[in-house]
Design an enzyme around this catalytic site. Structure first.
Site, PDB file in Angstrom:
ATOM      1  N   ASN A   1       3.388   2.492  -2.290  1.00  0.00           N
ATOM      2  CA  ASN A   1       3.222   1.105  -1.869  1.00  0.00           C
ATOM      3  C   ASN A   1       1.804   0.556  -1.761  1.00  0.00           C
ATOM      4  O   ASN A   1       1.625  -0.655  -1.727  1.00  0.00           O
ATOM      5  CB  ASN A   1       3.870   0.913  -0.499  1.00  0.00           C
ATOM      6  CG  ASN A   1       5.346   1.216  -0.513  1.00  0.00           C
ATOM      7  OD1 ASN A   1       6.096   0.589  -1.241  1.00  0.00           O
ATOM      8  ND2 ASN A   1       5.756   2.194   0.272  1.00  0.00           N
ATOM      9  N   TYR A   2       0.810   1.407  -1.642  1.00  0.00           N
ATOM     10  CA  TYR A   2      -0.509   0.888  -1.286  1.00  0.00           C
ATOM     11  C   TYR A   2      -1.625   1.099  -2.296  1.00  0.00           C
ATOM     12  O   TYR A   2      -2.482   0.240  -2.457  1.00  0.00           O
ATOM     13  CB  TYR A   2      -0.940   1.458   0.071  1.00  0.00           C
ATOM     14  CG  TYR A   2      -0.203   0.828   1.211  1.00  0.00           C
ATOM     15  CD1 TYR A   2      -0.476  -0.480   1.592  1.00  0.00           C
ATOM     16  CD2 TYR A   2       0.793   1.514   1.893  1.00  0.00           C
ATOM     17  CE1 TYR A   2       0.207  -1.081   2.628  1.00  0.00           C
ATOM     18  CE2 TYR A   2       1.484   0.919   2.933  1.00  0.00           C
ATOM     19  CZ  TYR A   2       1.184  -0.372   3.297  1.00  0.00           C
ATOM     20  OH  TYR A   2       1.871  -0.970   4.309  1.00  0.00           O
ATOM     21  N   MET A   3      -1.655   2.260  -2.934  1.00  0.00           N
ATOM     22  CA  MET A   3      -2.776   2.534  -3.820  1.00  0.00           C
ATOM     23  C   MET A   3      -2.466   1.986  -5.214  1.00  0.00           C
ATOM     24  O   MET A   3      -1.450   2.352  -5.810  1.00  0.00           O
ATOM     25  CB  MET A   3      -3.036   4.037  -3.883  1.00  0.00           C
ATOM     26  CG  MET A   3      -3.191   4.653  -2.489  1.00  0.00           C
ATOM     27  SD  MET A   3      -3.639   6.400  -2.483  1.00  0.00           S
ATOM     28  CE  MET A   3      -2.366   7.141  -3.473  1.00  0.00           C
TER      29      MET A   3
ATOM     30  N   SER B   1       1.845   5.876   0.696  1.00  0.00           N
ATOM     31  CA  SER B   1       0.674   5.186   0.142  1.00  0.00           C
ATOM     32  C   SER B   1       0.709   5.193  -1.384  1.00  0.00           C
ATOM     33  O   SER B   1       0.290   4.234  -2.026  1.00  0.00           O
ATOM     34  CB  SER B   1      -0.620   5.810   0.660  1.00  0.00           C
ATOM     35  OG  SER B   1      -0.591   7.206   0.517  1.00  0.00           O
TER      36      SER B   1
END
Length: 573
Positions: free
Chosen positions: A531-533, A528
Site C-alpha cells: 500500500n505505501y511504497m 507497506s
DNA sequence: TGCGAGACTTGGAAAAATCTTA
DNA sequence: TAAGATTTTTCCAAGTCTCGCA
C-alpha cells in the site's frame, strides 16, 4: 542487461494496456461506459448435524437456526475469543434471543457445547486429512467456477473480480475492545444485494430460484459491481464487490495515488516551512494545525477521524488524548495510544523545541480524557492541506514518507557483487524500516521461541563443526594427525581449507537468518509493500542491481503492479 | 458548519500453498 | 515423504476522505 521480468510481449501497434494510453478518459468522473458481470454467489446452505447442546447436564435439541449459531460458538472454543468479555457477553445476548422466553436456556455459562465442539474438531480433521487428489479436485472445481463467473467485462475488457462470494454468516470478530464483537452476522439473501451493470448490458441472473436482487442500478460513476449490508447489524458497514487489484480500476487509482505523493515531494519544502510558521507565531487554531501536521509528517501518523460509540475506541493524530502523550527531557515526547485495528503505537522521539512547547501548552488545564487538539478536526486539517494542492490530504504524507524512505535507503546500496539472497536481505531491511515508520505490526508467530531455540542449536552445531575443521587444519600444519581422524574429515589440507570456507559461509548465513527472524518477529512487512511504497522504486532498483523482481514481489503483487513493471532503471520517485 | 452516507484504501489474522528438513 | 516452517493469498474489519443535505 539480462531480461529480469517475464512480461507480455507487445505486438506492433497494440495498445491495450491502460497505463500506456496517452489520453485516459476522465477517470475521476466517469469510470466506465459498459459493465457486464454475473452478479454474486452465495455460500452453501447450512447442513444441520443434529448434535444436541447440554444444559445443566440435560441434552437439548436445537432448531437448525439455533444449532448453526451454537456451532459457530463451538468453533471459537479454545481460542481467545471464547474468553474475551465483550465477545462472550454479546454472543450470549444474541444467542439467547434465538430461544423463546419460556425456554430453559438462560445462560451461556451453563451451556455445554462439548459434543458440538467435538464434531467441529472432527470435521477439521477430516478436512485436514483430505488426500492430495481430493484437494486437487476441489481446487479445480473452484477454479472452474472462478473462470466462469469470477470475471466481469468493463468496456470490452475482461477483468478479474476480487470477491464474488458474499460474506458467509458467522460471529462478528471486531478487533480490540469493539463494543459489538460477538454479534451475529446474518445469512445474506439475493434480496440484500444491489447490482450495478451497464444500462445496455445484461442484468445478471439471480442464482437462487424464486428470489430476486434487491435492486439493479446503472451507476457508471462508481467502480463497484454490487453491494450489500447486513440487514440485522445496524452498525455494520456497507460491503462492496470490486474488481481485483490487477484491474484497471484499481491499478489506475493506485498509480494516481503514487503520482499524487510524488507531487507532494515537489511541494514538501514549502509545506514544511509553512507549518513551522504556524507552529511559531499564529493563533491557537493555527498552532494546532501546524503542530498536528508536524506529527503526521514526522511520525507518519494517521489523521485520526472521530469515531462513533459503535466502534472500538482508537485514535489517530487529531483524536489524540492528553493521556496519550507524556513529556521527557531534551524535547522528547512519548506517544502511547491504540491506533487502527487497536494496534499500539508506542514511541519516544525527540521533536522540535517549538512543537514541544506547543504540545505542553495544549495539555495545560485539560483532563486525561480530553483531546490534545481540541480546536481542529480532520476536515479542517485536510482543508489546510488543500491550500497547497487541490487533492492533498493527510494520508498522502504516509505514502510520500514511506516511498521517500525506501528510495533513500535503497540508494545506499553499492555492492552489486553480492549474492542475490544478500541483495534481497538488503531490500528487506529497507522494507522493515518503512514498516517500523508506519507502525505495521503483527503478533509474534506461534512457537516462535521454540523455533528460535532450534535455530540457535543449529548454529551451535555449525560453529562446532567449523572449529573441528580448524583444529583439523592445524593438524595438517603441524604435520600431526588430527585428533578426530575417525570422523569424516577432509583428507587433504586443501580440501580442509575449502571446507572451512564453506562452513564459515554456512555459519554466516545462519546468523543472518536468525537475526532476520528475530528482527521481523513483530514487524509486518507486507502492508507497506502493498500500500505505501511506490512499486516503481522497487522495480528500478531490481533492474539496476540484477535482482529478479519475483524475489521481492510475489505473483499477486506483480499483477497488481503490472503498470510499474516497465519502469526504467533510472526512474526516481 | 456539522454530520452521516457512500466509496474507496488500508490492515492484521487466518487459511492455503509452497518450501525445507529430518 | 510427512511434518514443520515459511511465504503467499484470502478474508473481512477498520480506516480515510468527499459530498450532499439540513
Amino acid at each position: 542487461m539480462t531480461e529480469l521480468v517475464n512480461l507480455p510481449k507487445k505486438r506492433k501497434g497494440e495498445s491495450t494496456n491502460w497505463w500506456e494510453e496517452d489520453e485516459l478518459d476522465d477517470f475521476s468522473i466517469q469510470k466506465w461506459k459498459s459493465l457486464e458481470h454475473h452478479g454474486v454467489i452465495f455460500p452453501p446452505d447450512y447442513i444441520p448435524h443434529s448434535i444436541p447442546l447440554f444444559y445443566d447436564g440435560e441434552a437439548i435439541s436445537l432448531t437448525p437456526e439455533q444449532e448453526e449459531v451454537a456451532t459457530w460458538w463451538s468453533s471459537v472454543i479454545g481460542t481467545e475469543w471464547e474468553t474475551k468479555e465483550i465477545f462472550r457477553k454479546n454472543f450470549e445476548h444474541n444467542f439467547l434471543k434465538l430461544f423463546t422466553s419460556d425456554h430453559k436456556i438462560k445462560s451461556l455459562d451453563k451451556c455445554d457445547f462439548k459434543k458440538i465442539a467435538e464434531y467441529v474438531e472432527a470435521q477439521r480433521e477430516i478436512k485436514k486429512a483430505r488426500l492430495p487428489e481430493e484437494k486437487k479436485q476441489e481446487r479445480e472445481a473452484k477454479q472452474k467456477i472462478d473462470e466462469e463467473i469470477g470475471y466481469g467485462i468493463v468496456d470490452g475488457k475482461r477483468e478479474k473480480i476480487s470477491n464474488i462470494i458474499v460474506e458467509p454468516p458467522g460471529l462478528f470478530r471486531g478487533r480490540g475492545q469493539h463494543p459489538k464483537a460477538g454479534y451475529i452476522k446474518a445469512r445474506l439473501r439475493p434480496e440484500d444485494i444491489t447490482i450495478n451493470v451497464g444500462k445496455s448490458n445484461l442484468v445478471p441472473k439471480c442464482p437462487v430460484p424464486g428470489h430476486a436482487w434487491k435492486n439493479v442500478v446503472h451507476n457508471s460513476y462508481v467502480t463497484w459491481l454490487a453491494y450489500y449490508k447486513d440487514p440485522e447489524l445496524s452498525f455494520s458497514n456497507v460491503k462492496y464487490v470490486y474488481l481485483a487489484a490487477s484491474s484497471k480500476f484499481k491499478g489506475l487509482n493506485d498509480k494516481l495515488k503514487y503520482e499524487k505523493a510524488r507531487k507532494l515531494r515537489g511541494l514538501i519544502d514549502g509545506i514544511r516551512s509553512d507549518y513551522f510558521d504556524k507552529i511559531k507565531k499564529d493563533n491557537q487554531v493555527n498552532k494546532q494545525l501546524g503542530t498536528a501536521l508536524y506529527l503526521i509528517d514526522k511520525l507518519a501518523l494517521r489523521v485520526g477521524n472521530e469515531k462513533t460509540e459503535d466502534e472500538a475506541d482508537t485514535v489517530g493524530c487529531c483524536s489524540l488524548k492528553v493521556s496519550n502523550i507524556s513529556f521527557k527531557e531534551n524535547y522528547q515526547i512519548t506517544l502511547d495510544f491504540l491506533g487502527k485495528d487497536s494496534m499500539r503505537y508506542f514511541n519516544t522521539v525527540s521533536i522540535d523545541p517549538n512543537v514541544h512547547e506547543n504540545l505542553k501548552k495544549f495539555v495545560e488545564g485539560k483532563g486525561q480524557d480530553e483531546e490534545l487538539f481540541d480546536l481542529i478536526t480532520t476536515s479542517s486539517l485536510n482543508e489546510y492541506l488543500k491550500t497547497f494542492m487541490k487533492s492533498l490530504s493527510a494520508k498522502v504524507f504516509r505514502t510520500y514518507n514511506a516511498s521517500v524512505t525506501l528510495q533513500m535507503l535503497l540508494a545506499k546500496f553499492n555492492n552489486k557483487k553480492m549474492q542475490v539472497e544478500e541483495k534481497v536481505q538488503f531490500y528487506t531491511d529497507a522494507n522493515r524500516e518503512v514498516a517500523i515508520l508506519c507502525n505495521h505490526q503483527k503478533s509474534t508467530p506461534k512457537n516462535f521461541e521454540v523455533q528460535m531455540e532450534k535455530m540457535q542449536d543449529k548454529l551451535k552445531d555449525k560453529l562446532e563443526s567449523l572449529s573441528l575443521l580448524e583444529t583439523h587444519l592445524k593438524g595438517f600444519l603441524s604435520k600431526k594427525i588430527a585428533q578426530n581422524a575417525d570422523k569424516k574429515l577432509p583428507t587433504s589440507e586443501e580440501n580442509t581449507r575449502k571446507a572451512i570456507v564453506r562452513a564459515k559461509t554456512s555459519v554466516k548465513n545462519m546468523e543472518i537468518k536468525l537475526k532476520m527472524k528475530d528482527d521481523n518477529k513483530t514487524i509486518a512487512l507486507g502492508t507497506s509493500k502493498i500500500n505505501y511504497m511506490d512499486p516503481r522504486i522497487t522495480v528500478a532498483w531490481c533492474k539496476n542491481n540484477e535482482v529478479p523482481i519475483e524475489k521481492v514481489f510475489p505473483k499477486a503483487l506483480r499483477s497488481k503492479f503490472i503498470w510499474a513493471m516497465y519502469t526504467e532503471p533510472a526512474w526516481e520517485f
